[in-house]
Motif scaffolding. Structure first.
Motif, PDB file in Angstrom:
ATOM      1  N   ASP A 231     -12.333  -2.005  -1.192  1.00 24.79           N
ATOM      2  CA  ASP A 231     -12.232  -2.848  -0.203  1.00 24.79           C
ATOM      3  C   ASP A 231     -11.015  -4.084  -0.677  1.00 24.79           C
ATOM      4  OD1 ASP A 231     -13.688  -2.271   1.889  1.00 24.79           O
ATOM      5  OD2 ASP A 231     -15.342  -2.943   0.375  1.00 24.79           O
ATOM      6  N   ILE A 232     -10.620  -3.824  -2.143  1.00 20.24           N
ATOM      7  CA  ILE A 232      -9.578  -4.431  -2.609  1.00 20.24           C
ATOM      8  C   ILE A 232      -8.216  -4.336  -2.144  1.00 20.24           C
ATOM      9  CG2 ILE A 232      -8.344  -5.341  -4.720  1.00 20.24           C
ATOM     10  CD1 ILE A 232     -10.968  -5.590  -6.132  1.00 20.24           C
ATOM     11  N   ILE A 233      -7.960  -2.932  -2.132  1.00 20.19           N
ATOM     12  CA  ILE A 233      -6.690  -2.256  -1.905  1.00 20.19           C
ATOM     13  C   ILE A 233      -6.360  -2.084  -0.266  1.00 20.19           C
ATOM     14  CG2 ILE A 233      -6.725  -0.997  -3.933  1.00 20.19           C
ATOM     15  CD1 ILE A 233      -7.331   1.469  -2.213  1.00 20.19           C
ATOM     16  N   THR A 234      -7.298  -2.799   0.484  1.00 18.81           N
ATOM     17  CA  THR A 234      -6.852  -2.680   1.908  1.00 18.81           C
ATOM     18  C   THR A 234      -5.553  -3.558   2.075  1.00 18.81           C
ATOM     19  OG1 THR A 234      -9.287  -2.685   2.497  1.00 18.81           O
ATOM     20  CG2 THR A 234      -7.622  -3.633   4.026  1.00 18.81           C
ATOM     21  N   LEU A 235      -5.519  -4.398   1.083  1.00 14.98           N
ATOM     22  CA  LEU A 235      -4.121  -5.352   1.168  1.00 14.98           C
ATOM     23  C   LEU A 235      -2.783  -4.349   1.404  1.00 14.98           C
ATOM     24  CD1 LEU A 235      -4.080  -8.652   1.145  1.00 14.98           C
ATOM     25  CD2 LEU A 235      -3.302  -8.454  -1.350  1.00 14.98           C
ATOM     26  N   PHE A 236      -2.974  -3.308   0.525  1.00 18.19           N
ATOM     27  CA  PHE A 236      -1.757  -2.513   0.284  1.00 18.19           C
ATOM     28  C   PHE A 236      -1.604  -1.701   1.736  1.00 18.19           C
ATOM     29  CE2 PHE A 236      -3.236  -3.573  -3.874  1.00 18.19           C
ATOM     30  CZ  PHE A 236      -2.126  -4.249  -4.472  1.00 18.19           C
ATOM     31  N   GLU A 237      -2.337  -1.635   2.682  1.00 20.55           N
ATOM     32  CA  GLU A 237      -2.109  -0.801   3.964  1.00 20.55           C
ATOM     33  C   GLU A 237      -1.083  -1.687   4.766  1.00 20.55           C
ATOM     34  OE1 GLU A 237      -5.423   0.375   5.680  1.00 20.55           O
ATOM     35  OE2 GLU A 237      -6.903   0.635   3.930  1.00 20.55           O
ATOM     36  N   PHE A 238      -0.813  -3.081   4.418  1.00 19.96           N
ATOM     37  CA  PHE A 238      -0.073  -3.749   5.274  1.00 19.96           C
ATOM     38  C   PHE A 238       1.272  -4.235   4.655  1.00 19.96           C
ATOM     39  CE2 PHE A 238      -4.390  -5.132   6.045  1.00 19.96           C
ATOM     40  CZ  PHE A 238      -4.905  -4.570   7.302  1.00 19.96           C
ATOM     41  N   PRO A 239       2.139  -4.517   5.384  1.00 22.70           N
ATOM     42  CA  PRO A 239       3.569  -5.127   4.866  1.00 22.70           C
ATOM     43  C   PRO A 239       3.317  -6.191   4.294  1.00 22.70           C
ATOM     44  CG  PRO A 239       3.422  -4.884   7.339  1.00 22.70           C
ATOM     45  CD  PRO A 239       2.273  -4.481   7.004  1.00 22.70           C
ATOM     46  N   GLU A 240       4.468  -6.819   3.790  1.00 22.53           N
ATOM     47  CA  GLU A 240       4.477  -8.011   3.010  1.00 22.53           C
ATOM     48  C   GLU A 240       4.019  -9.164   3.880  1.00 22.53           C
ATOM     49  OE1 GLU A 240       4.598 -10.628  -0.053  1.00 22.53           O
ATOM     50  OE2 GLU A 240       4.234  -8.376  -0.323  1.00 22.53           O
ATOM     51  N   ALA A 241       4.520  -9.279   4.962  1.00 20.55           N
ATOM     52  CA  ALA A 241       4.561 -10.410   6.000  1.00 20.55           C
ATOM     53  C   ALA A 241       2.803 -10.578   6.181  1.00 20.55           C
ATOM     54  CB  ALA A 241       5.018 -10.212   7.238  1.00 20.55           C
ATOM     55  N   ILE A 242       1.966  -9.526   6.406  1.00 20.46           N
ATOM     56  CA  ILE A 242       0.740  -9.687   6.624  1.00 20.46           C
ATOM     57  C   ILE A 242      -0.175 -10.013   5.459  1.00 20.46           C
ATOM     58  CG2 ILE A 242      -1.449  -8.411   7.327  1.00 20.46           C
ATOM     59  CD1 ILE A 242       0.275  -6.742   9.277  1.00 20.46           C
ATOM     60  N   ARG A 243       0.213  -9.172   4.259  1.00 19.73           N
ATOM     61  CA  ARG A 243      -0.268  -9.530   3.117  1.00 19.73           C
ATOM     62  C   ARG A 243      -0.259 -11.024   2.565  1.00 19.73           C
ATOM     63  NH1 ARG A 243       1.647  -5.431  -1.627  1.00 19.73           N
ATOM     64  NH2 ARG A 243       2.547  -4.065  -0.186  1.00 19.73           N
ATOM     65  N   LYS A 244       0.841 -11.766   2.856  1.00 14.16           N
ATOM     66  CA  LYS A 244       1.178 -12.836   2.702  1.00 14.16           C
ATOM     67  C   LYS A 244       0.246 -13.933   3.335  1.00 14.16           C
ATOM     68  CE  LYS A 244       4.857 -16.243   1.518  1.00 14.16           C
ATOM     69  NZ  LYS A 244       6.140 -16.682   1.560  1.00 14.16           N
ATOM     70  N   ALA A 245       0.301 -13.658   4.732  1.00 13.81           N
ATOM     71  CA  ALA A 245      -0.778 -14.487   5.663  1.00 13.81           C
ATOM     72  C   ALA A 245      -2.222 -14.393   5.243  1.00 13.81           C
ATOM     73  CB  ALA A 245      -0.393 -13.876   7.201  1.00 13.81           C
ATOM     74  N   ILE A 246      -2.544 -13.217   4.677  1.00 18.21           N
ATOM     75  CA  ILE A 246      -4.020 -13.010   4.466  1.00 18.21           C
ATOM     76  C   ILE A 246      -4.397 -13.756   3.070  1.00 18.21           C
ATOM     77  CG2 ILE A 246      -5.692 -11.387   3.661  1.00 18.21           C
ATOM     78  CD1 ILE A 246      -4.404  -9.179   5.164  1.00 18.21           C
ATOM     79  N   TYR A 247      -3.577 -13.560   1.951  1.00 16.95           N
ATOM     80  CA  TYR A 247      -4.103 -14.145   0.761  1.00 16.95           C
ATOM     81  C   TYR A 247      -3.662 -15.392   0.495  1.00 16.95           C
ATOM     82  CZ  TYR A 247       0.276 -12.233  -1.646  1.00 16.95           C
ATOM     83  OH  TYR A 247       1.462 -11.756  -1.864  1.00 16.95           O
ATOM     84  N   THR A 248      -2.462 -16.042   1.199  1.00 15.94           N
ATOM     85  CA  THR A 248      -2.090 -17.364   0.920  1.00 15.94           C
ATOM     86  C   THR A 248      -2.564 -18.357   1.806  1.00 15.94           C
ATOM     87  OG1 THR A 248      -0.132 -17.169   2.375  1.00 15.94           O
ATOM     88  CG2 THR A 248       0.118 -16.324   0.095  1.00 15.94           C
ATOM     89  N   THR A 249      -3.411 -17.960   3.060  1.00 15.88           N
ATOM     90  CA  THR A 249      -3.884 -19.041   3.867  1.00 15.88           C
ATOM     91  C   THR A 249      -4.947 -19.890   3.259  1.00 15.88           C
ATOM     92  OG1 THR A 249      -3.303 -17.470   5.622  1.00 15.88           O
ATOM     93  CG2 THR A 249      -4.890 -19.137   6.085  1.00 15.88           C
ATOM     94  N   ASN A 250      -5.795 -19.066   2.573  1.00 14.03           N
ATOM     95  CA  ASN A 250      -6.896 -19.978   1.769  1.00 14.03           C
ATOM     96  C   ASN A 250      -7.558 -20.834   2.940  1.00 14.03           C
ATOM     97  OD1 ASN A 250      -7.144 -19.314  -0.827  1.00 14.03           O
ATOM     98  ND2 ASN A 250      -5.880 -20.844  -1.745  1.00 14.03           N
ATOM     99  N   ALA A 251      -7.903 -20.080   4.085  1.00 13.93           N
ATOM    100  CA  ALA A 251      -8.431 -20.999   4.954  1.00 13.93           C
ATOM    101  C   ALA A 251      -9.940 -21.397   4.518  1.00 13.93           C
ATOM    102  CB  ALA A 251      -8.564 -20.300   6.246  1.00 13.93           C
ATOM    103  N   ILE A 252     -10.820 -20.524   3.840  1.00 11.29           N
ATOM    104  CA  ILE A 252     -12.154 -20.781   3.735  1.00 11.29           C
ATOM    105  C   ILE A 252     -12.260 -21.692   2.586  1.00 11.29           C
ATOM    106  CG2 ILE A 252     -13.974 -19.534   2.451  1.00 11.29           C
ATOM    107  CD1 ILE A 252     -14.497 -19.097   5.370  1.00 11.29           C
ATOM    108  N   GLU A 253     -11.066 -21.718   1.526  1.00 15.29           N
ATOM    109  CA  GLU A 253     -11.331 -22.431   0.369  1.00 15.29           C
ATOM    110  C   GLU A 253     -11.063 -24.054   0.566  1.00 15.29           C
ATOM    111  OE1 GLU A 253     -12.321 -21.776  -3.051  1.00 15.29           O
ATOM    112  OE2 GLU A 253     -12.911 -20.039  -1.698  1.00 15.29           O
ATOM    113  N   SER A 254     -10.149 -24.123   1.701  1.00 14.76           N
ATOM    114  CA  SER A 254     -10.006 -25.259   2.327  1.00 14.76           C
ATOM    115  C   SER A 254     -11.202 -26.005   2.883  1.00 14.76           C
ATOM    116  CB  SER A 254      -8.816 -25.398   3.264  1.00 14.76           C
ATOM    117  OG  SER A 254      -9.036 -24.788   4.566  1.00 14.76           O
ATOM    118  N   VAL A 255     -11.749 -25.215   3.753  1.00 13.13           N
ATOM    119  CA  VAL A 255     -12.900 -25.712   4.292  1.00 13.13           C
ATOM    120  C   VAL A 255     -14.270 -25.791   3.446  1.00 13.13           C
ATOM    121  CG1 VAL A 255     -15.043 -25.089   5.862  1.00 13.13           C
ATOM    122  CG2 VAL A 255     -12.613 -24.698   6.771  1.00 13.13           C
TER     123      VAL A 255
END
Length: 428
Positions: free
Chosen positions: A341-365
C-alpha cells in the motif's frame, strides 16, 4: 420627500460629527447614523409593499368629479386599500450595540420586512462574531467579556446559548448533506480528543475526519464522526455513510497505517486505490530515531518515496535497511510489511503523485483541531465535540478557495489513468 429626508439626515450627521471628540462620541454617532439608515430602508420597503413610493393623497383616493356614470347594477364596494398604520418599536443588537428601531406597520398586517425580519433581534454579522469566538474554544463567560469590551453590549448566557443552539441544526444539515459522486482523492484520518461521558468521566475519543479533493482541485471536509476507539470496523461505517450521501467512486484514498484499514476501504469502494499517507509513515518511523539522527533518517526515507519507479524505490529501501537496520531495525521492517500500500504511489505519473503527497490536507486540518483543543482541554459531551470541531474547521476552510498546486496537470492524468470513471460533465 426621500431626497428631503436624506438631506436632513446628512445635515444632522455633519452637525453631530463636529461634536465628536472621543471614541464613545464616535460610536454614538455611528449608532445614530445606522438607526437612521435602517429606518429609512424599512420605510422604503413599506412603500414597495404598498405599491407606491409615497402615501396616497385624498385626491387620488376619490373618483374625479367628471367621471362618467353608468346604469350598471350596484356591486359590493371594493375592499379599502392597504395603508400605513403607524410604527412598532423593537430593539436589535448589532456590531455597534443596541439600536432602537421604529418599524412601519400596515393596516392589513401583511408587511414582512426583509432587512430586519419580524422577530429578528440581532443584525447580520453579530451571530457570526459570537460563533467565531465560540469556534476559538472560548467559554460563555469569555464571550460575554469580549463582546462587552468591544461593542459595549451585555450578552447574556441565554443569548449565547440561543446562538450556539441554532448551530445544532446547521451541523446536522451539514453532516447529512448530499455529496458529489466522484472524488479523485480522499484523505481519512483520526485524531484523539477528550470527551466527558454520561458517567461524568473524561475519556479519549477518536474524531474521524474525511477530506476530499474535488474535480476542481479544491479541498472539502466531507464528514466528521466520533467514537471511543479508532478501528477499521468503525471506519467502514464512516465510508458507508459517505456512500449513502452520494459518493459513488473514489480514485485514491490516503490513510494512516491502521491495521485493517485498506480492507475496510476496499469493502466499500472495491476499485479504489489505497495509498498509505507518507507523512504518517515518516512520523511513525521517526518515533524510533534520536534527535541527532532524525534529519538524516528523514532524508533517506525521502529517497524511497520520491523514487521514479517501484524498482528504484525498492533499491532505496534496501540501502536504507543496510545503513540503519543495526540501529533502527523496526523502520525498514514496518515499511516492508506495508509495502503493497506504499507503492500504490508509483502506479501514477508524477503529476498525480505530487497532488497526493504534497497536498497534506489531513495534516492541515489536524493542526487546526490540535490548536483548537489546546484552548479547550475537554468537551462536555460528544455532541459538543462534533459541533465545536466543525466550527473550528469551518473557520479554517474559509481559506480553501484555490485549487491545489498543479491540479490541472493532475486532472488530465486522472482522466487517462481512470478512463471511463471520470464524469463527462460537471457534478451536480
Amino acid at each position: 420627500m426621500d431626497a428631503i429626508l436624506k438631506s436632513q439626515a446628512e445635515q444632522l450627521a455633519r452637525e453631530m460629527a463636529t461634536q465628536v471628540t472621543t471614541l464613545d462620541d464616535l460610536n454614538g454617532l455611528m449608532r445614530a447614523m445606522m438607526k437612521t439608515a435602517l429606518e429609512r430602508m424599512l420605510n422604503t420597503e413599506m412603500d414597495v409593499h404598498l405599491g407606491r413610493r409615497a402615501e396616497p393623497t385624498a385626491a387620488t383616493d376619490n373618483p374625479t368629479p367628471d367621471a362618467p356614470t353608468t346604469n350598471a347594477p350596484e356591486t359590493p364596494s371594493a375592499a379599502p386599500k392597504n395603508r400605513r398604520n403607524g410604527h412598532s418599536q423593537k430593539t436589535v443588537s448589532g456590531d455597534m450595540g443596541d439600536l432602537q428601531l421604529r418599524t412601519p406597520r400596515d393596516r392589513n398586517g401583511t408587511f414582512e420586512p426583509q432587512l430586519v425580519a419580524k422577530g429578528q433581534r440581532r443584525l447580520d454579522g453579530f451571530d457570526e462574531k459570537i460563533l467565531a469566538l465560540y469556534a476559538k474554544g472560548m467559554t460563555t463567560r469569555d464571550i460575554q467579556d469580549i463582546v462587552k469590551d468591544l461593542y459595549g453590549v451585555e450578552v447574556s448566557p441565554t443569548l449565547v446559548s440561543e446562538i450556539t443552539a441554532d448551530l445544532d441544526a446547521e451541523v446536522t444539515a451539514w453532516r447529512t448533506r448530499r455529496l458529489d459522486g466522484v472524488w479523485p482523492i480522499v484523505y481519512l484520518d483520526g485524531i484523539v480528543v477528550h470527551v466527558r461521558g454520561d458517567n461524568g468521566r473524561v475519556s479519549q475519543h477518536t474524531m474521524y475526519v474525511a477530506i476530499g479533493v474535488n474535480l476542481q482541485g479544491r479541498k472539502e471536509l466531507l464528514g466528521l464522526w466520533l467514537s471511543e476507539t479508532e478501528g477499521a470496523k468503525f471506519w467502514l461505517s464512516c465510508l458507508t455513510d459517505l456512500k449513502n450521501r452520494g459518493v459513488r467512486d473514489v480514485f485514491v484514498v490516503c490513510v494512516d497505517g491502521l491495521s485493517g484499514f485498506p480492507e475496510a476501504i476496499r469493502a466499500a469502494f472495491p476499485e479504489t486505490k489505497v495509498q498509505l499517507c507518507i507523512v504518517h509513515l515518516v512520523r511513525a518511523a521517526l518515533k524510533y530515531v534520536t534527535d541527532s539522527d532524525s534529519r538524516e533518517v528523514a532524508a533517506d526515507l525521502k529517497t524511497i518515496y520520491q523514487s521514479a519507479t517501484v524498482l528504484e524505490a525498492e533499491g532505496a529501501l534496501e540501502r536504507f535497511a543496510t545503513k540503519w537496520d543495526a540501529k533502527y531495525p523496526t523502520i525498514a521492517k514496518q515499511w516492508r510489511a506495508k509495502w503493497a500500500d506504499i507503492i500504490t504511489l508509483f502506479e501514477f505519473p508524477e503529476a498525480i503523485r505530487k497532488a497526493i503527497y504534497t497536498t497534506n490536507a489531513i495534516e492541515s486540518v489536524n493542526s487546526v483541531i490540535r490548536k483548537f483543543t489546546r484552548n479547550r482541554k475537554q468537551y462536555p459531551n460528544a455532541e459538543s465535540a462534533l459541533k465545536l470541531v466543525y466550527l473550528a474547521i469551518y473557520e479554517a476552510s474559509k481559506k480553501w478557495t484555490m485549487p491545489i498546486v498543479g491540479w490541472k496537470a493532475a486532472l488530465n492524468h486522472f482522466a487517462i489513468v481512470f478512463e471511463g470513471r471520470m464524469p463527462t460533465r460537471p457534478e451536480s
